[in-house]
Design a protein around this motif. Structure first.
Motif, PDB file in Angstrom:
ATOM      1  N   ILE A  37       0.743  -1.342  -0.125  1.00  0.00           N
ATOM      2  CA  ILE A  37      -0.015   0.276  -0.107  1.00  0.00           C
ATOM      3  C   ILE A  37       0.693   0.998  -0.057  1.00  0.00           C
ATOM      4  N   PHE A  38       2.058   1.286   0.784  1.00  0.00           N
ATOM      5  CA  PHE A  38       3.357   2.419   0.814  1.00  0.00           C
ATOM      6  C   PHE A  38       3.081   2.844  -0.508  1.00  0.00           C
ATOM      7  N   SER A  43       3.349   5.740  -5.321  1.00  0.00           N
ATOM      8  CA  SER A  43       3.501   6.303  -7.082  1.00  0.00           C
ATOM      9  C   SER A  43       2.584   7.145  -7.279  1.00  0.00           C
ATOM     10  N   LEU A  44       1.624   6.977  -6.953  1.00  0.00           N
ATOM     11  CA  LEU A  44       0.271   7.897  -7.572  1.00  0.00           C
ATOM     12  C   LEU A  44       0.760   9.271  -6.887  1.00  0.00           C
ATOM     13  N   LEU A  45       1.662   9.805  -6.123  1.00  0.00           N
ATOM     14  CA  LEU A  45       2.093  11.303  -5.407  1.00  0.00           C
ATOM     15  C   LEU A  45       2.896  11.606  -6.443  1.00  0.00           C
ATOM     16  N   THR A  46       3.959  10.616  -7.202  1.00  0.00           N
ATOM     17  CA  THR A  46       5.309  11.134  -7.860  1.00  0.00           C
ATOM     18  C   THR A  46       4.382  11.346  -8.792  1.00  0.00           C
ATOM     19  N   GLY A  47       3.327  10.215  -9.397  1.00  0.00           N
ATOM     20  CA  GLY A  47       3.221   9.762 -10.978  1.00  0.00           C
ATOM     21  C   GLY A  47       2.328  10.950 -11.057  1.00  0.00           C
ATOM     22  N   LEU A  48       1.739  12.205 -10.222  1.00  0.00           N
ATOM     23  CA  LEU A  48       1.616  13.339 -10.419  1.00  0.00           C
ATOM     24  C   LEU A  48       2.371  14.914 -10.786  1.00  0.00           C
ATOM     25  N   LEU A 168       5.812   1.478 -14.606  1.00  0.00           N
ATOM     26  CA  LEU A 168       4.668   1.781 -14.300  1.00  0.00           C
ATOM     27  C   LEU A 168       4.587   2.698 -14.281  1.00  0.00           C
ATOM     28  N   ILE A 169       5.625   3.043 -13.383  1.00  0.00           N
ATOM     29  CA  ILE A 169       5.170   5.223 -13.136  1.00  0.00           C
ATOM     30  C   ILE A 169       5.712   5.725 -14.540  1.00  0.00           C
ATOM     31  N   GLY A 170       6.080   5.764 -15.096  1.00  0.00           N
ATOM     32  CA  GLY A 170       6.449   5.637 -17.084  1.00  0.00           C
ATOM     33  C   GLY A 170       5.288   6.083 -17.683  1.00  0.00           C
ATOM     34  N   ALA A 171       4.376   5.122 -16.755  1.00  0.00           N
ATOM     35  CA  ALA A 171       2.361   5.346 -17.414  1.00  0.00           C
ATOM     36  C   ALA A 171       2.146   6.606 -17.299  1.00  0.00           C
ATOM     37  N   PHE A 172       2.537   7.378 -15.747  1.00  0.00           N
ATOM     38  CA  PHE A 172       1.997   8.575 -15.506  1.00  0.00           C
ATOM     39  C   PHE A 172       2.483   9.851 -17.103  1.00  0.00           C
ATOM     40  N   PRO A 203      -2.053  18.816 -12.738  1.00  0.00           N
ATOM     41  CA  PRO A 203      -1.583  18.099 -12.108  1.00  0.00           C
ATOM     42  C   PRO A 203      -0.786  18.389 -10.726  1.00  0.00           C
ATOM     43  N   VAL A 204      -0.110  19.665 -11.308  1.00  0.00           N
ATOM     44  CA  VAL A 204       1.518  19.811 -10.359  1.00  0.00           C
ATOM     45  C   VAL A 204       0.816  21.004  -8.906  1.00  0.00           C
ATOM     46  N   ALA A 205      -0.698  21.663  -9.107  1.00  0.00           N
ATOM     47  CA  ALA A 205      -0.922  21.664  -8.185  1.00  0.00           C
ATOM     48  C   ALA A 205      -1.902  20.748  -6.979  1.00  0.00           C
ATOM     49  N   VAL A 206      -2.024  19.939  -7.386  1.00  0.00           N
ATOM     50  CA  VAL A 206      -2.938  18.664  -6.850  1.00  0.00           C
ATOM     51  C   VAL A 206      -1.397  18.470  -5.733  1.00  0.00           C
ATOM     52  N   PHE A 207      -0.225  17.401  -6.883  1.00  0.00           N
ATOM     53  CA  PHE A 207       0.903  17.123  -6.286  1.00  0.00           C
ATOM     54  C   PHE A 207       1.507  18.446  -5.112  1.00  0.00           C
ATOM     55  N   VAL A 208       1.545  20.060  -5.851  1.00  0.00           N
ATOM     56  CA  VAL A 208       2.008  20.994  -4.078  1.00  0.00           C
ATOM     57  C   VAL A 208       1.163  20.576  -2.698  1.00  0.00           C
ATOM     58  N   CYS A 209      -0.614  20.458  -3.182  1.00  0.00           N
ATOM     59  CA  CYS A 209      -0.878  20.193  -1.871  1.00  0.00           C
ATOM     60  C   CYS A 209      -0.696  19.037  -1.841  1.00  0.00           C
ATOM     61  N   PHE A 210      -0.601  18.207  -1.504  1.00  0.00           N
ATOM     62  CA  PHE A 210      -0.537  16.947  -1.396  1.00  0.00           C
ATOM     63  C   PHE A 210       0.753  16.612  -0.620  1.00  0.00           C
ATOM     64  N   CYS A 211       2.067  17.495  -1.218  1.00  0.00           N
ATOM     65  CA  CYS A 211       3.723  17.227  -0.559  1.00  0.00           C
ATOM     66  C   CYS A 211       4.380  16.668  -0.198  1.00  0.00           C
ATOM     67  N   TYR A 212       3.509  17.476   1.330  1.00  0.00           N
ATOM     68  CA  TYR A 212       3.611  17.496   3.119  1.00  0.00           C
ATOM     69  C   TYR A 212       4.090  16.061   3.142  1.00  0.00           C
ATOM     70  N   TRP A 213       2.688  14.877   2.500  1.00  0.00           N
ATOM     71  CA  TRP A 213       2.403  13.442   3.683  1.00  0.00           C
ATOM     72  C   TRP A 213       4.010  12.836   2.449  1.00  0.00           C
ATOM     73  N   LEU A 214       4.520  13.362   1.632  1.00  0.00           N
ATOM     74  CA  LEU A 214       5.395  12.486   1.310  1.00  0.00           C
ATOM     75  C   LEU A 214       6.336  12.648   1.421  1.00  0.00           C
ATOM     76  N   PRO A 215       7.084  11.280   2.384  1.00  0.00           N
ATOM     77  CA  PRO A 215       8.711  11.429   3.180  1.00  0.00           C
ATOM     78  C   PRO A 215       9.857  11.112   2.613  1.00  0.00           C
ATOM     79  N   GLU A 216      10.424  11.037   3.139  1.00  0.00           N
ATOM     80  CA  GLU A 216      12.109  11.442   2.310  1.00  0.00           C
ATOM     81  C   GLU A 216      12.265  10.335   2.659  1.00  0.00           C
ATOM     82  N   SER A 217      13.378  10.224   1.525  1.00  0.00           N
ATOM     83  CA  SER A 217      14.299   8.547   1.222  1.00  0.00           C
ATOM     84  C   SER A 217      15.051   8.309   2.350  1.00  0.00           C
ATOM     85  N   PRO A 218      14.628   6.737   3.048  1.00  0.00           N
ATOM     86  CA  PRO A 218      15.528   6.662   4.143  1.00  0.00           C
ATOM     87  C   PRO A 218      17.072   6.111   3.359  1.00  0.00           C
TER      88      PRO A 218
END
Length: 500
Positions: A37-38, A43-48, A168-172, A203-218
């Motif tokens: 799920i994660f 995938s959806l967020l970076t896909g935006l 598959l992310i290239g599908a975006f 689409p970029v506007a939607v990404f900016v609205c939800f980017c707070y959820w995006l985690p940093e790379s471990p």
């Protein structure tokens, strides 16, 4: 003597404890939690961001013919509208790569997307050609950071899923290109190009609205010394996926000195770097070339009409053709070629390997461009453009898989950034070939694309490293030899970079 012997026993016990202490790497953790799920959410967020990038790119093939007529622009000024975007991308790509390697993937990607949104909306209000040129150049500066979404995404994927998932992310991207043509088909006849520019930023506007959820790379967190943040992120992934992390201590390999371009030219990487730069250049040159050629050839009706129409341009530069609904529909059909290209790569990338997959895509692109040398009708033209675009877009996806796999975490974002910058040089040159040179000589124009693609296919085959099935390297100090990941567990349970 007894005191020394006691200390010797204590040190021996401590050493044996360390030798038997369980440890795990980031790769071990990601393999343990798997794809779930994660990864779907990220995938959806970076896909935006990828959809937004594709729409801003696809709009260039639509905007040029429109402004050529509306503002009575000569051919070189039309080409410059496209090229200025790639100039901005070329300058900014290494900058965003360096920012992502030093300050984090999330920070670099978020800032570049906010930049793209701001100037993308402003460009819709451009009153004059000069304003539009400057603002679209600034949009390009922001888009130059979009490949960092692939860097970030790849660092959350288990080894076995990486090739398929990045494809598959290239599908975006393909969805973004299709959405842009559909949006143009709806908006251009009634509302005009300004509305198209504004709505394309959605689409970029939607990404900016939800980017707070995006985690940093471990992986980045571990290398920058934030081991606790990395563990928290891995725990979050495990919770979302309903899995558990491996037992033991996470291997630490902190490295403060990161993101230097000289690291791309060390003895183990210089050949890979130079070959990849040419492959990225050829990909962008050929991909955007076929995109721009599509509208030019459709407007002419057939290939013979291109050079015939060119003769009248010097006498009356305002003489032009707007894109018709039939042009948009044919453009949509050729854009849909992105999806068969993805399907080909899905079948090939993990079976043939990355290098052979790239080479096949370049060779097939050249093969299906060859029939365009003849004066063929519109339907046949559409079919061959469809097939050639399918292969070159597929090749583009493979290089996005290969590049983050072959370079270590410490320079991965920089490698993506510099490779993307070199690609933008190809994209910068291609409008003058596809939109200006085409009107002088169709055979010479097509020969340039065929030759470049053939050379890129050869370059793909002679790359030193095949990355299929390999884990991501964490550091150039921790080398991978014989196809095995150097950070994998050793028989005694230790790793070369274990924290003592």
């Amino acid at each position: 003597t007894g005191s020394c012997f006691q200390k010797y026993i204590q040190c021996s016990n401590k050493f044996l404890f360390r030798q038997t202490e369980e440890t795990f790497t980031i790769d071990d953790a990601l393999e343990s939690v798997g794809f779930g799920i994660f990864q779907w959410k990220i995938s959806l967020l970076t896909g935006l961001s990828w959809i937004g990038d594709a729409m801003e790119m696809m709009i260039l093939s639509i905007l040029g013919p429109q402004l050529h007529c509306e503002w009575s622009l000569p051919g070189y000024q039309v080409a410059l509208i496209t090229s200025v975007v790639f100039i901005g991308m070329g300058f900014s790509s290494p900058v965003w790569g360096n920012v992502s390697d030093k300050y984090g993937r999330k920070i670099g990607l978020t800032i570049c997307m906010c930049w793209t949104l701001y100037y993308g909306l402003l460009s819709a209000f451009s009153p004059l050609y000069g304003w539009l040129l400057g603002l679209r150049g600034l949009v390009g500066f922001g888009i130059g950071g979009a490949p960092q979404s692939v860097t970030l995404y790849s660092e959350f994927l288990p080894v076995k899923a990486r090739g398929i998932c990045i494809t598959l992310i290239g599908a975006f991207w393909s969805l973004g290109a299709v959405f842009e043509v559909l949006l143009a088909l709806w908006v251009m006849p009634t509302l005009g190009w300004r509305w198209l520019l504004g709505l394309s930023a959605a689409p970029v506007a939607v990404f900016v609205c939800f980017c707070y959820w995006l985690p940093e790379s471990p992986r980045f967190d571990v290398q920058s010394g934030h081991k606790e943040k990395a563990i928290a992120t891995l725990a979050r992934i495990a919770e979302d996926n309903g899995k558990t992390l491996p037992q033991g201590t996470l291997v630490d390999y902190k490295q403060n000195d990161r993101g230097h371009i000289k690291d791309l030219f060390t003895p183990q990487y210089w050949r890979t770097t130079l070959l990849l730069w040419f492959i990225w250049f050829a990909n962008a040159f050929s991909y955007y070339g076929i995109v721009l050629l599509t509208t030019e050839l459709f407007q002419a009706g057939d290939l013979c009409g291109v050079t015939q129409g060119a003769k009248s341009e010097p006498q009356c530069r305002s003489e032009c053709k707007y894109l018709t609904s039939d042009d948009y529909k044919d453009l949509l059909w050729t854009t849909l070629a992105e999806f068969p290209g993805l399907l080909v790569i899905l079948l090939a990338v993990d079976y043939l390997g990355r290098k052979k997959s790239m080479a096949i895509c370049f060779f097939m692109f050249s093969l299906f461009v060859l029939p365009l040398f003849a004066c063929i009708g519109r339907v046949t033209l559409t079919i061959f453009i469809f097939i050639s675009r399918a292969f070159i877009s597929g090749g583009y996806q493979v290089v996005f898989i290969y590049t983050p796999e072959v370079f270590p975490t410490e320079i991965r974002a920089l490698a993506m950034g510099t490779s993307s910058a070199v690609a933008r040089i190809g994209a910068l040159i291609t409008p003058f070939v596809a939109q200006v040179m085409l009107r002088t000589s169709v055979p010479f124009t097509l020969s340039v694309y065929c030759s470049c693609s053939l050379l890129a296919g050869i370059a793909s085959l002679i790359l030193p490293i095949e990355t299929c099935g390999r884990g991501l390297q964490e550091s150039s100090v921790i080398q991978e030899t014989g196809g095995q990941t150097a950070t994998s567990r050793q028989p005694n349970g230790t790793t070369p970079s274990m924290v003592q």
